[in-house]
Design a protein around this motif. Structure first.
Motif, PDB file in Angstrom:
ATOM      1  N   GLY A 272       0.923  -1.157   0.008  1.00 25.57           N
ATOM      2  CA  GLY A 272      -0.058  -0.112   0.149  1.00 25.57           C
ATOM      3  C   GLY A 272       0.872   1.237   0.111  1.00 25.57           C
ATOM      4  O   GLY A 272       0.369   2.309  -0.262  1.00 25.57           O
ATOM      5  N   VAL A 273       2.186   1.122   0.550  1.00 24.80           N
ATOM      6  CA  VAL A 273       3.063   2.525   0.530  1.00 24.80           C
ATOM      7  C   VAL A 273       3.224   2.856  -0.918  1.00 24.80           C
ATOM      8  O   VAL A 273       3.277   3.962  -1.251  1.00 24.80           O
ATOM      9  N   VAL A 274       3.279   1.810  -1.653  1.00 19.21           N
ATOM     10  CA  VAL A 274       3.933   2.226  -3.216  1.00 19.21           C
ATOM     11  C   VAL A 274       2.638   2.195  -4.295  1.00 19.21           C
ATOM     12  O   VAL A 274       2.601   2.966  -5.161  1.00 19.21           O
ATOM     13  N   LEU A 275       1.686   1.554  -4.084  1.00 12.43           N
ATOM     14  CA  LEU A 275       0.597   1.388  -4.983  1.00 12.43           C
ATOM     15  C   LEU A 275      -0.584   1.804  -4.251  1.00 12.43           C
ATOM     16  O   LEU A 275      -1.162   1.572  -3.225  1.00 12.43           O
ATOM     17  N   LYS A 276      -1.350   2.948  -4.905  1.00  7.91           N
ATOM     18  CA  LYS A 276      -2.323   3.612  -4.551  1.00  7.91           C
ATOM     19  C   LYS A 276      -3.721   3.300  -5.202  1.00  7.91           C
ATOM     20  O   LYS A 276      -4.625   4.006  -4.840  1.00  7.91           O
ATOM     21  N   HIS A 277      -3.794   2.385  -5.965  1.00  6.60           N
ATOM     22  CA  HIS A 277      -5.037   1.897  -6.474  1.00  6.60           C
ATOM     23  C   HIS A 277      -5.326   0.460  -6.254  1.00  6.60           C
ATOM     24  O   HIS A 277      -4.410  -0.481  -6.247  1.00  6.60           O
ATOM     25  N   GLN A 278      -6.588   0.124  -5.862  1.00  5.83           N
ATOM     26  CA  GLN A 278      -7.124  -1.195  -5.495  1.00  5.83           C
ATOM     27  C   GLN A 278      -6.372  -2.356  -6.782  1.00  5.83           C
ATOM     28  O   GLN A 278      -5.949  -3.147  -6.612  1.00  5.83           O
ATOM     29  N   SER A 279      -6.828  -1.734  -7.905  1.00  5.19           N
ATOM     30  CA  SER A 279      -6.845  -2.670  -8.988  1.00  5.19           C
ATOM     31  C   SER A 279      -5.148  -3.020  -9.175  1.00  5.19           C
ATOM     32  O   SER A 279      -4.983  -4.013  -9.675  1.00  5.19           O
ATOM     33  N   ASP A 280      -4.292  -2.010  -9.004  1.00  3.18           N
ATOM     34  CA  ASP A 280      -3.071  -2.038  -9.266  1.00  3.18           C
ATOM     35  C   ASP A 280      -2.377  -2.944  -8.081  1.00  3.18           C
ATOM     36  O   ASP A 280      -1.656  -3.869  -8.725  1.00  3.18           O
ATOM     37  N   ALA A 281      -2.741  -2.846  -7.047  1.00  4.53           N
ATOM     38  CA  ALA A 281      -2.216  -3.660  -6.005  1.00  4.53           C
ATOM     39  C   ALA A 281      -2.680  -5.231  -6.400  1.00  4.53           C
ATOM     40  O   ALA A 281      -1.705  -6.011  -6.306  1.00  4.53           O
ATOM     41  N   THR A 282      -3.864  -5.603  -6.677  1.00  7.06           N
ATOM     42  CA  THR A 282      -4.240  -6.934  -6.863  1.00  7.06           C
ATOM     43  C   THR A 282      -3.580  -7.591  -7.856  1.00  7.06           C
ATOM     44  O   THR A 282      -3.077  -8.657  -7.987  1.00  7.06           O
ATOM     45  N   ARG A 283      -3.216  -6.351  -9.043  1.00  6.98           N
ATOM     46  CA  ARG A 283      -2.716  -7.054 -10.048  1.00  6.98           C
ATOM     47  C   ARG A 283      -1.144  -7.437  -9.717  1.00  6.98           C
ATOM     48  O   ARG A 283      -0.606  -8.345 -10.093  1.00  6.98           O
ATOM     49  N   ALA A 284      -0.557  -6.415  -9.033  1.00  5.52           N
ATOM     50  CA  ALA A 284       0.698  -6.590  -8.451  1.00  5.52           C
ATOM     51  C   ALA A 284       1.076  -7.935  -7.824  1.00  5.52           C
ATOM     52  O   ALA A 284       2.040  -8.568  -7.789  1.00  5.52           O
ATOM     53  N   VAL A 285       0.155  -8.092  -6.847  1.00  3.44           N
ATOM     54  CA  VAL A 285       0.133  -9.273  -6.054  1.00  3.44           C
ATOM     55  C   VAL A 285       0.146 -10.412  -7.147  1.00  3.44           C
ATOM     56  O   VAL A 285       0.734 -11.492  -6.728  1.00  3.44           O
ATOM     57  N   ARG A 286      -0.926 -10.542  -8.007  1.00  2.00           N
ATOM     58  CA  ARG A 286      -0.955 -11.620  -8.766  1.00  2.00           C
ATOM     59  C   ARG A 286       0.413 -11.962  -9.481  1.00  2.00           C
ATOM     60  O   ARG A 286       0.775 -12.899  -9.647  1.00  2.00           O
ATOM     61  N   GLU A 287       0.968 -10.893 -10.121  1.00  2.75           N
ATOM     62  CA  GLU A 287       2.059 -10.946 -10.827  1.00  2.75           C
ATOM     63  C   GLU A 287       3.185 -11.450 -10.172  1.00  2.75           C
ATOM     64  O   GLU A 287       4.058 -12.299 -10.568  1.00  2.75           O
ATOM     65  N   LEU A 288       3.262 -10.919  -9.142  1.00  4.10           N
ATOM     66  CA  LEU A 288       4.448 -11.037  -8.223  1.00  4.10           C
ATOM     67  C   LEU A 288       4.361 -12.467  -7.780  1.00  4.10           C
ATOM     68  O   LEU A 288       5.561 -13.149  -7.459  1.00  4.10           O
ATOM     69  N   ARG A 289       3.381 -12.961  -7.296  1.00  4.96           N
ATOM     70  CA  ARG A 289       2.977 -14.354  -6.715  1.00  4.96           C
ATOM     71  C   ARG A 289       3.669 -15.207  -7.727  1.00  4.96           C
ATOM     72  O   ARG A 289       4.465 -16.202  -7.467  1.00  4.96           O
ATOM     73  N   LEU A 290       3.223 -15.122  -9.049  1.00  2.00           N
ATOM     74  CA  LEU A 290       3.853 -15.804 -10.028  1.00  2.00           C
ATOM     75  C   LEU A 290       5.203 -15.887 -10.024  1.00  2.00           C
ATOM     76  O   LEU A 290       5.939 -17.078 -10.091  1.00  2.00           O
ATOM     77  N   ALA A 291       5.961 -14.707  -9.960  1.00  2.00           N
ATOM     78  CA  ALA A 291       7.361 -14.975  -9.972  1.00  2.00           C
ATOM     79  C   ALA A 291       7.872 -15.734  -8.678  1.00  2.00           C
ATOM     80  O   ALA A 291       8.868 -16.392  -8.740  1.00  2.00           O
ATOM     81  N   ALA A 292       7.162 -15.363  -7.692  1.00  2.00           N
ATOM     82  CA  ALA A 292       7.731 -15.926  -6.241  1.00  2.00           C
ATOM     83  C   ALA A 292       7.474 -17.505  -6.388  1.00  2.00           C
ATOM     84  O   ALA A 292       8.594 -18.169  -5.937  1.00  2.00           O
ATOM     85  N   GLY A 293       6.516 -17.915  -7.017  1.00  2.00           N
ATOM     86  CA  GLY A 293       6.451 -19.404  -7.371  1.00  2.00           C
ATOM     87  C   GLY A 293       7.522 -20.102  -7.919  1.00  2.00           C
ATOM     88  O   GLY A 293       8.023 -20.995  -7.563  1.00  2.00           O
ATOM     89  N   THR A 294       8.056 -19.335  -9.175  1.00  2.00           N
ATOM     90  CA  THR A 294       9.392 -19.875  -9.647  1.00  2.00           C
ATOM     91  C   THR A 294      10.566 -19.682  -8.851  1.00  2.00           C
ATOM     92  O   THR A 294      11.403 -20.680  -8.999  1.00  2.00           O
ATOM     93  N   ALA A 295      10.709 -18.659  -8.102  1.00  2.00           N
ATOM     94  CA  ALA A 295      11.818 -18.378  -7.291  1.00  2.00           C
ATOM     95  C   ALA A 295      11.968 -19.513  -6.395  1.00  2.00           C
ATOM     96  O   ALA A 295      12.815 -20.076  -5.872  1.00  2.00           O
ATOM     97  N   ALA A 296      10.546 -19.908  -5.740  1.00  2.00           N
ATOM     98  CA  ALA A 296      10.664 -21.079  -4.803  1.00  2.00           C
ATOM     99  C   ALA A 296      11.042 -22.260  -5.173  1.00  2.00           C
ATOM    100  O   ALA A 296      11.695 -23.128  -4.374  1.00  2.00           O
ATOM    101  N   ARG A 297      10.914 -22.487  -6.386  1.00  2.00           N
ATOM    102  CA  ARG A 297      11.134 -23.739  -7.034  1.00  2.00           C
ATOM    103  C   ARG A 297      12.829 -24.039  -7.098  1.00  2.00           C
ATOM    104  O   ARG A 297      13.252 -25.209  -7.042  1.00  2.00           O
ATOM    105  N   VAL A 298      13.430 -23.053  -7.156  1.00  2.00           N
ATOM    106  CA  VAL A 298      15.141 -23.181  -7.322  1.00  2.00           C
ATOM    107  C   VAL A 298      15.531 -23.599  -6.167  1.00  2.00           C
ATOM    108  O   VAL A 298      15.393 -22.880  -4.758  1.00  2.00           O
TER     109      VAL A 298
END
Lengths: 298, 485
Positions: A272-298
């Motif tokens: 919330g400190v960097v993203l000030k729109h609800q839809s932006d935050a939802t989107r970021a969480v979704r996209e970053l989760r995806l990336a986090a998933g790949t990182a976890a597998r390594v």
């Protein structure tokens, strides 16, 4: 008067850097040219990339005083340039009458239109100062077209004509910085008279330096993670991409929360400190989760 | 062009550069051109970047023009000439480089071709070069990569012996032979060893290879400019700035960038609209408030007060052709209209190919742009049964299935190229709709010179509904602005 502001581009880099404002070559070049050619510098860019800070840094680096004109819709000559102090003038006339000085109109006239009754506003202040001055005209795109015309007149000749007092000419040209968020196109005439600088989001390395210099308490590893993340957020299609100011805020938040590692949970919690729109935050969480998933597998 | 190549003077180069900028749509005034020269006089010419920054600060006053400027600057003030990297880059004397770039134009390209050593092109050299490239990319050494880009075009992108008028350098050939994109895995591995996570490393590798590819393309363009003169290349190899690119001819990356521009554009438009409405809002004199205010000035009504004018906000109905040829245009218009939805009382949107489908619900306030785009793309199948644009059927269906959509307060917008595959046009239906609506317009993404050619029914429809040319973001935003005002 050459050399009044910066001696060279390198000099600009060093001295601006000394005040904590880390520049890139383009910014330093523009600042140097603005000082040397005595031309106003128009700075555009997204919110929070340090447009206003640049003016402050120039003032700090050169030991000049900062005079600021904040623009808004409805700003007029009386607020930007000068105004006569009506109530004081009235008092003066009344006082003269009560004292029974049978002063003639001419005397009274000369009397009440004197320096004493003049309220100087930022533009006139900047022009009249003998000491080095940085004039910051902030958010110039918020003003009306008429004010732009006024600015044009003042910024091209650095002189102002006050009918009752005569023409005031700058003894020492101020260093002028205009900032704009491009909420509307400025007129060609203004643009033509200015040097132009577009400040964009910085490259990762420079942003890291900025965050580190602004928030020295932050652990280097976390800072690196943060800058990398912010860079990725900017690549997403967001309504409002995070600015440098927001990266710095984020860094301060992390310091305040005493966070030593920027893991997924922390990111989600503090997004919330960097993203000030609800839809932006939802989107970021979704996209970053995806990336986090790949990182976890390594 | 010939004159430029013969006279090597700095001023001539400056003037032709300014002319090229103007030709590319940048409005560089004489005053700005003089400023640039004056500014160049006060800086040290110790790096090409400084010269570029000085030019940018004095002559480019709009961000969107920056890419055009950069491309032209590279043509008129090339990084170096010929393949001459060993000679010029080696001694790292940028001043010499800058002067060479400007002054030594008179040298024949053939002369330089010799010391660029294109002969060293064989399978072994290629393998060697790829090794070096992988190392340089992994190290991220910008100067080295720049040098290698030039070397790569010189050695692997040369196409000697082609007929006159054909360029003898090809970035495409060079890139296909060296194939830097195949190095992704190696560079990723190298970067991952350097302490980055796998994910970060992959993204960094992608960025570096992208940057290198761009450098190779730039270098090929530079060499061609050297052969044929910059003016020629500026004419053919430059894209117009983003806001002037035609919707129908935009590339995928450009469409993406345009999409990012929609929201800022909508915000700018909204600010402008509020301000302009504000200025026009003065209604009839408000006597009571004016008299009340005059008290403070001793009964003299110095400032008059006015009753606010009642804002009229129109309802908007957008009917979009979403068949392949114009889908991109429809998406942009819909996004812009919905981004400005609070400027209208109500907005409804329908898409069609040969069926009609309402898409208003996709545009929830605050919805994510990419999701909306995906939904829209998926909804095309609802709008299409036979897959061929049929304006007549779509209009008839629209009038029959949504009779409540168009009323006397509605502004009707039809979007499409009016190419109906020679089918029935249903002109009376459109006439009825246009008569019912308060205003109606037809936005056509084609250049007017293509209207009514082939199967376009622009003239027939244009006779019923005013047809407006709307090919790029500038025209689109102007139209939407006038519509909302």
């Amino acid at each position: 008067m050459p050399g009044m502001w910066f001696d060279s581009i390198d000099d600009a880099v060093t001295r601006l850097g000394g005040t904590g404002y880390l520049t890139d070559p383009a910014t330093a070049t523009s600042a140097f040219l603005a000082g040397r050619l005595e031309k106003p510098l128009l700075v555009e860019g997204p919110a929070g990339v340090g447009k206003t800070e640049l003016a402050k840094a120039v003032a700090a680096a050169t030991g000049a005083e900062l005079v600021r004109l904040q623009c808004y819709e409805g700003l007029d000559e009386a607020r930007a340039l000068y105004e006569w102090n009506y109530s004081k003038q009235l008092l003066r006339i009344q006082a003269a009458r009560e004292a029974g000085e049978g002063a003639s109109w001419d005397e009274t006239h000369d009397d009440i239109f004197a320096e004493e009754f003049l309220l100087s506003r930022p533009l006139l202040t900047a022009i009249r100062r003998d000491q080095p001055t940085v004039l910051l005209v902030d958010e110039v795109d918020k003003t009306d077209i008429e004010v732009e015309g006024l600015l044009l007149e003042v910024l091209s000749d650095f002189q102002v004509t006050i009918p009752e007092l005569g023409t005031v000419t700058a003894t020492r040209r101020p260093f002028v910085v205009l900032t704009s968020n491009a909420s509307r196109e400025l007129s060609e005439a203004v643009k033509r008279r200015c040097l132009y600088l577009y400040l964009d989001y910085p490259e990762a390395d420079r942003e890291l330096e900025i965050v580190r210099s602004r928030v020295p308490e932050l652990d280097e590893k976390v800072a690196r993670q943060l800058v990398e993340l912010v860079g990725r957020l900017r690549e997403l299609e967001l309504k409002k991409a995070p600015s440098i100011a927001e990266s710095v805020d984020w860094a301060r938040t992390l310091v305040a929360l005493e966070i030593g590692d920027l893991d997924d949970a922390t990111v989600t919690a503090t997004l919330g400190v960097v993203l000030k729109h609800q839809s932006d935050a939802t989107r970021a969480v979704r996209e970053l989760r995806l990336a986090a998933g790949t990182a976890a597998r390594v | 062009m010939g004159a430029v190549r013969r006279s090597a003077g700095l001023v001539d180069r400056h003037v032709s550069f300014v002319e090229a900028l103007r030709a590319a749509g940048l409005s560089v005034s004489l005053a700005e051109s003089v400023d640039a020269v004056e500014a160049l006089g006060v800086v040290d010419w110790d790096s090409r970047d400084t010269v570029r920054d000085v030019y940018a600060a004095t002559m480019v006053k709009r961000v969107t023009q920056r890419p055009t400027f950069e491309a032209l600057f590279d043509l008129y003030f090339p990084r170096m000439i010929g393949g001459g990297s060993e000679r010029l880059l080696g001694d790292d004397d940028p001043e010499a480089r800058a002067e060479q770039g400007v002054g030594a134009d008179g040298e024949t390209p053939d002369g330089e071709g010799d010391d660029a050593a294109p002969a060293r092109d064989n399978a072994e050299a290629l393998a060697d070069f790829r090794e070096q490239l992988a190392a340089a990319l992994a190290a991220g050494d910008q100067a080295e990569l720049q040098r290698m880009a030039a070397e790569m075009v010189g050695r692997f992108g040369a196409m000697p012996g082609r007929g006159p008028g054909l360029s003898s350098w090809s970035a495409y050939t060079a890139l296909r032979r060296v194939a830097p994109s195949e190095l992704v895995d190696r560079i990723t591995a190298a970067l991952a060893d350097g302490g980055l996570t796998d994910d970060e490393a992959r993204r960094a590798a992608g960025r570096r290879i992208g940057g290198f590819t761009a450098a190779v393309e730039d270098d090929a363009r530079r060499r061609i400019a050297e052969e044929k003169g910059p003016d020629h290349v500026a004419d053919v190899a430059l894209r117009p700035s983003l806001e002037r690119i035609d919707f129908t001819s935009a590339r995928r990356t450009e469409l993406e960038r345009m999409r990012r521009e929609i929201h800022p554009l909508a915000r700018r438009l909204a600010t402008r609209l509020t301000r302009e409405r504000h200025a026009r809002r003065r209604g009839p004199l408000d006597v009571r408030r004016t008299l009340r205010a005059s008290m403070s000035t001793g009964g003299v009504p110095i400032e008059t007060h006015h009753k606010p004018r009642r804002p009229h906000r129109s309802e908007l109905v957008v009917l979009c052709d979403v068949s392949g040829s114009v889908a991109g245009f429809a998406q942009f218009t819909l996004m812009l209209v919905f981004a400005l939805r609070d400027q209208f009382q109500k907005v409804r949107a329908f898409t069609f190919v040969d069926q009609v489908h309402e898409v208003t619900d996709y545009f929830r306030p605050g919805a994510d742009v990419t999701e909306v785009m995906a939904d829209l793309a998926a909804s095309v199948e609802h709008a299409s049964r036979f897959g061929r644009t049929h304006y007549g059927r779509a209009l008839t269906l629209f009038a029959r299935e949504h009779p409540d959509a168009v009323g006397p307060k509605t502004a009707l917008l039809v979007l499409g190229d009016a190419r109906s595959n020679h089918s029935d046009l249903a002109l009376p239906v459109l006439k009825d709709l246009a008569d019912t609506a308060r205003h109606s317009w037809w936005l056509n993404p084609e250049h007017p010179r293509h209207w009514s050619t082939g199967d376009s029914a622009a003239d027939q429809y244009g006779a019923l509904v005013p047809m407006v040319e709307c090919r790029n973001l500038v025209q689109l935003s102007e139209f939407v602005h006038d519509l909302a005002l």
